[in-house]
Motif scaffolding. Structure first.
Motif, PDB file in Angstrom:
ATOM      1  N   LYS A 137     -38.102  -2.634  42.387  1.00 18.27           N
ATOM      2  CA  LYS A 137     -36.927  -3.252  41.753  1.00 18.27           C
ATOM      3  C   LYS A 137     -36.342  -2.399  40.631  1.00 18.27           C
ATOM      4  O   LYS A 137     -35.682  -2.903  39.714  1.00 18.27           O
ATOM      5  CB  LYS A 137     -37.265  -4.649  41.215  1.00 18.27           C
ATOM      6  CG  LYS A 137     -37.750  -5.616  42.257  1.00 18.27           C
ATOM      7  CD  LYS A 137     -36.606  -6.360  42.859  1.00 18.27           C
ATOM      8  CE  LYS A 137     -37.129  -7.448  43.803  1.00 18.27           C
ATOM      9  NZ  LYS A 137     -36.127  -7.871  44.724  1.00 18.27           N
ATOM     10  N   THR A 138     -36.590  -1.094  40.683  1.00 19.75           N
ATOM     11  CA  THR A 138     -36.177  -0.182  39.615  1.00 19.75           C
ATOM     12  C   THR A 138     -35.438   1.024  40.180  1.00 19.75           C
ATOM     13  O   THR A 138     -35.944   1.704  41.079  1.00 19.75           O
ATOM     14  CB  THR A 138     -37.401   0.302  38.811  1.00 19.75           C
ATOM     15  OG1 THR A 138     -38.050  -0.831  38.243  1.00 19.75           O
ATOM     16  CG2 THR A 138     -37.010   1.270  37.717  1.00 19.75           C
ATOM     17  N   ALA A 139     -34.260   1.280  39.630  1.00 15.74           N
ATOM     18  CA  ALA A 139     -33.491   2.474  39.963  1.00 15.74           C
ATOM     19  C   ALA A 139     -33.730   3.524  38.884  1.00 15.74           C
ATOM     20  O   ALA A 139     -34.018   3.191  37.732  1.00 15.74           O
ATOM     21  CB  ALA A 139     -32.003   2.138  40.037  1.00 15.74           C
ATOM     22  N   LYS A 140     -33.606   4.786  39.271  1.00 14.54           N
ATOM     23  CA  LYS A 140     -33.734   5.860  38.277  1.00 14.54           C
ATOM     24  C   LYS A 140     -32.433   6.650  38.223  1.00 14.54           C
ATOM     25  O   LYS A 140     -31.949   7.138  39.244  1.00 14.54           O
ATOM     26  CB  LYS A 140     -34.882   6.807  38.602  1.00 14.54           C
ATOM     27  CG  LYS A 140     -34.991   7.909  37.541  1.00 14.54           C
ATOM     28  CD  LYS A 140     -36.318   8.571  37.479  1.00 14.54           C
ATOM     29  CE  LYS A 140     -36.376   9.496  36.265  1.00 14.54           C
ATOM     30  NZ  LYS A 140     -37.641  10.183  36.149  1.00 14.54           N
ATOM     31  N   LEU A 141     -31.883   6.731  37.020  1.00 15.72           N
ATOM     32  CA  LEU A 141     -30.732   7.593  36.780  1.00 15.72           C
ATOM     33  C   LEU A 141     -31.299   8.993  36.534  1.00 15.72           C
ATOM     34  O   LEU A 141     -31.844   9.270  35.471  1.00 15.72           O
ATOM     35  CB  LEU A 141     -29.922   7.098  35.581  1.00 15.72           C
ATOM     36  CG  LEU A 141     -28.712   7.939  35.184  1.00 15.72           C
ATOM     37  CD1 LEU A 141     -27.729   8.106  36.333  1.00 15.72           C
ATOM     38  CD2 LEU A 141     -28.030   7.330  33.966  1.00 15.72           C
ATOM     39  N   HIS A 142     -31.210   9.829  37.542  1.00 13.85           N
ATOM     40  CA  HIS A 142     -31.782  11.179  37.440  1.00 13.85           C
ATOM     41  C   HIS A 142     -30.883  12.110  36.639  1.00 13.85           C
ATOM     42  O   HIS A 142     -31.364  13.008  35.964  1.00 13.85           O
ATOM     43  CB  HIS A 142     -31.996  11.772  38.834  1.00 13.85           C
ATOM     44  CG  HIS A 142     -33.120  11.161  39.593  1.00 13.85           C
ATOM     45  ND1 HIS A 142     -34.438  11.441  39.344  1.00 13.85           N
ATOM     46  CD2 HIS A 142     -33.123  10.251  40.609  1.00 13.85           C
ATOM     47  CE1 HIS A 142     -35.215  10.768  40.176  1.00 13.85           C
ATOM     48  NE2 HIS A 142     -34.435  10.022  40.949  1.00 13.85           N
ATOM     49  N   ARG A 143     -29.573  11.888  36.751  1.00 13.84           N
ATOM     50  CA  ARG A 143     -28.651  12.807  36.090  1.00 13.84           C
ATOM     51  C   ARG A 143     -27.277  12.173  35.928  1.00 13.84           C
ATOM     52  O   ARG A 143     -26.786  11.513  36.834  1.00 13.84           O
ATOM     53  CB  ARG A 143     -28.550  14.112  36.873  1.00 13.84           C
ATOM     54  CG  ARG A 143     -28.281  13.907  38.341  1.00 13.84           C
ATOM     55  CD  ARG A 143     -28.622  15.095  39.210  1.00 13.84           C
ATOM     56  NE  ARG A 143     -30.064  15.171  39.348  1.00 13.84           N
ATOM     57  CZ  ARG A 143     -30.736  16.239  39.710  1.00 13.84           C
ATOM     58  NH1 ARG A 143     -30.122  17.339  40.008  1.00 13.84           N
ATOM     59  NH2 ARG A 143     -32.046  16.221  39.797  1.00 13.84           N
ATOM     60  N   ILE A 144     -26.726  12.358  34.772  1.00  8.86           N
ATOM     61  CA  ILE A 144     -25.324  12.023  34.519  1.00  8.86           C
ATOM     62  C   ILE A 144     -24.828  13.035  33.497  1.00  8.86           C
ATOM     63  O   ILE A 144     -25.408  13.179  32.420  1.00  8.86           O
ATOM     64  CB  ILE A 144     -25.120  10.562  34.039  1.00  8.86           C
ATOM     65  CG1 ILE A 144     -23.635  10.267  33.818  1.00  8.86           C
ATOM     66  CG2 ILE A 144     -25.951  10.239  32.823  1.00  8.86           C
ATOM     67  CD1 ILE A 144     -23.289   8.803  33.598  1.00  8.86           C
ATOM     68  N   TYR A 145     -23.809  13.768  33.888  1.00  8.53           N
ATOM     69  CA  TYR A 145     -23.287  14.824  33.025  1.00  8.53           C
ATOM     70  C   TYR A 145     -21.774  14.841  33.065  1.00  8.53           C
ATOM     71  O   TYR A 145     -21.173  14.632  34.117  1.00  8.53           O
ATOM     72  CB  TYR A 145     -23.818  16.200  33.459  1.00  8.53           C
ATOM     73  CG  TYR A 145     -25.285  16.343  33.186  1.00  8.53           C
ATOM     74  CD1 TYR A 145     -25.750  16.545  31.892  1.00  8.53           C
ATOM     75  CD2 TYR A 145     -26.214  16.241  34.213  1.00  8.53           C
ATOM     76  CE1 TYR A 145     -27.101  16.644  31.626  1.00  8.53           C
ATOM     77  CE2 TYR A 145     -27.571  16.342  33.953  1.00  8.53           C
ATOM     78  CZ  TYR A 145     -28.000  16.540  32.661  1.00  8.53           C
ATOM     79  OH  TYR A 145     -29.339  16.636  32.396  1.00  8.53           O
ATOM     80  N   LEU A 146     -21.210  15.090  31.909  1.00 12.49           N
ATOM     81  CA  LEU A 146     -19.773  15.285  31.771  1.00 12.49           C
ATOM     82  C   LEU A 146     -19.524  16.669  31.205  1.00 12.49           C
ATOM     83  O   LEU A 146     -20.294  17.151  30.371  1.00 12.49           O
ATOM     84  CB  LEU A 146     -19.175  14.256  30.806  1.00 12.49           C
ATOM     85  CG  LEU A 146     -19.181  12.807  31.258  1.00 12.49           C
ATOM     86  CD1 LEU A 146     -18.773  11.901  30.107  1.00 12.49           C
ATOM     87  CD2 LEU A 146     -18.262  12.609  32.443  1.00 12.49           C
ATOM     88  N   VAL A 147     -18.424  17.291  31.628  1.00 14.46           N
ATOM     89  CA  VAL A 147     -18.055  18.569  31.024  1.00 14.46           C
ATOM     90  C   VAL A 147     -17.664  18.293  29.569  1.00 14.46           C
ATOM     91  O   VAL A 147     -17.210  17.191  29.240  1.00 14.46           O
ATOM     92  CB  VAL A 147     -16.932  19.275  31.821  1.00 14.46           C
ATOM     93  CG1 VAL A 147     -17.424  19.657  33.213  1.00 14.46           C
ATOM     94  CG2 VAL A 147     -15.684  18.424  31.914  1.00 14.46           C
ATOM     95  N   PRO A 148     -17.879  19.248  28.686  1.00 14.96           N
ATOM     96  CA  PRO A 148     -17.702  19.003  27.247  1.00 14.96           C
ATOM     97  C   PRO A 148     -16.342  18.407  26.864  1.00 14.96           C
ATOM     98  O   PRO A 148     -16.275  17.500  26.034  1.00 14.96           O
ATOM     99  CB  PRO A 148     -17.879  20.388  26.615  1.00 14.96           C
ATOM    100  CG  PRO A 148     -18.685  21.160  27.586  1.00 14.96           C
ATOM    101  CD  PRO A 148     -18.339  20.624  28.947  1.00 14.96           C
TER     102      PRO A 148
END
Length: 167
Positions: free
Chosen positions: A83-94
């Motif tokens: 019942k758990t999701a993992k946010l492995h990556r979230i990135y925005l350009v500067p």
């Protein structure tokens, strides 16, 4: 802002967005050698292809509809734990930070995760990365910390954070 479901054809774009965001986000945190090692390991075409082959792993591109440009991406995995999701990556350009893209992407993630019957989202964030404050502002809480050997003589020194989905 619009989220675009990424497919294999977007791998070069994901790699480019990762490099652009990492060069700013980690410049004061990681050595150039560690940054290059991690980018080459975590964002190789082979590694990203394994994500696309996992039906629970999803990539979304963050698009600025006003400029028709891609401003970042996120990759997450449903059912990483029960019942758990993992946010492995979230990135925005500067140049895209502070415009609401990250907040909107996390709201989308909350809905997506909830609709897929996961009740918790977890992530790792470098202890010295200012993003931890962003996650806190969005309701994430530190539940543990860890030092992880990632090979090449390098480690990740992270906080483990979680967000509980309220039904």
């Amino acid at each position: 802002m619009k989220l675009v479901k990424a497919t294999e054809k977007y791998i070069p774009l994901i790699q480019n967005l990762a490099r652009r965001s990492w060069e700013k986000a980690y410049a004061e945190i990681l050595s150039a050698e560690q940054m290059e090692y991690m980018l080459s390991e975590m964002y190789s075409e082979k590694e990203i292809m394994t994500h696309f082959q996992n039906p629970d792993y999803h990539y979304y591109l963050i698009q600025d509809e006003n400029n028709n440009s891609y401003e970042g991406f996120m990759g997450f995995e449903l059912n990483y734990e029960e019942k758990t999701a993992k946010l492995h990556r979230i990135y925005l350009v500067p140049e895209s930070k502070g415009k609401g893209f990250g907040k909107n992407a996390l709201q989308f993630l909350n809905t997506f995760v909830s609709e897929n019957e996961n009740r918790r989202i977890i992530l790792n964030v470098n202890k010295y990365n200012d993003a931890r404050n962003f996650y806190k502002s969005q309701g994430y809480k530190v539940y543990d910390e860890g030092v992880f050997d990632i090979g090449g003589g390098f480690v990740m020194d992270d906080y483990l954070m979680e967000f509980l989905i309220h039904i």
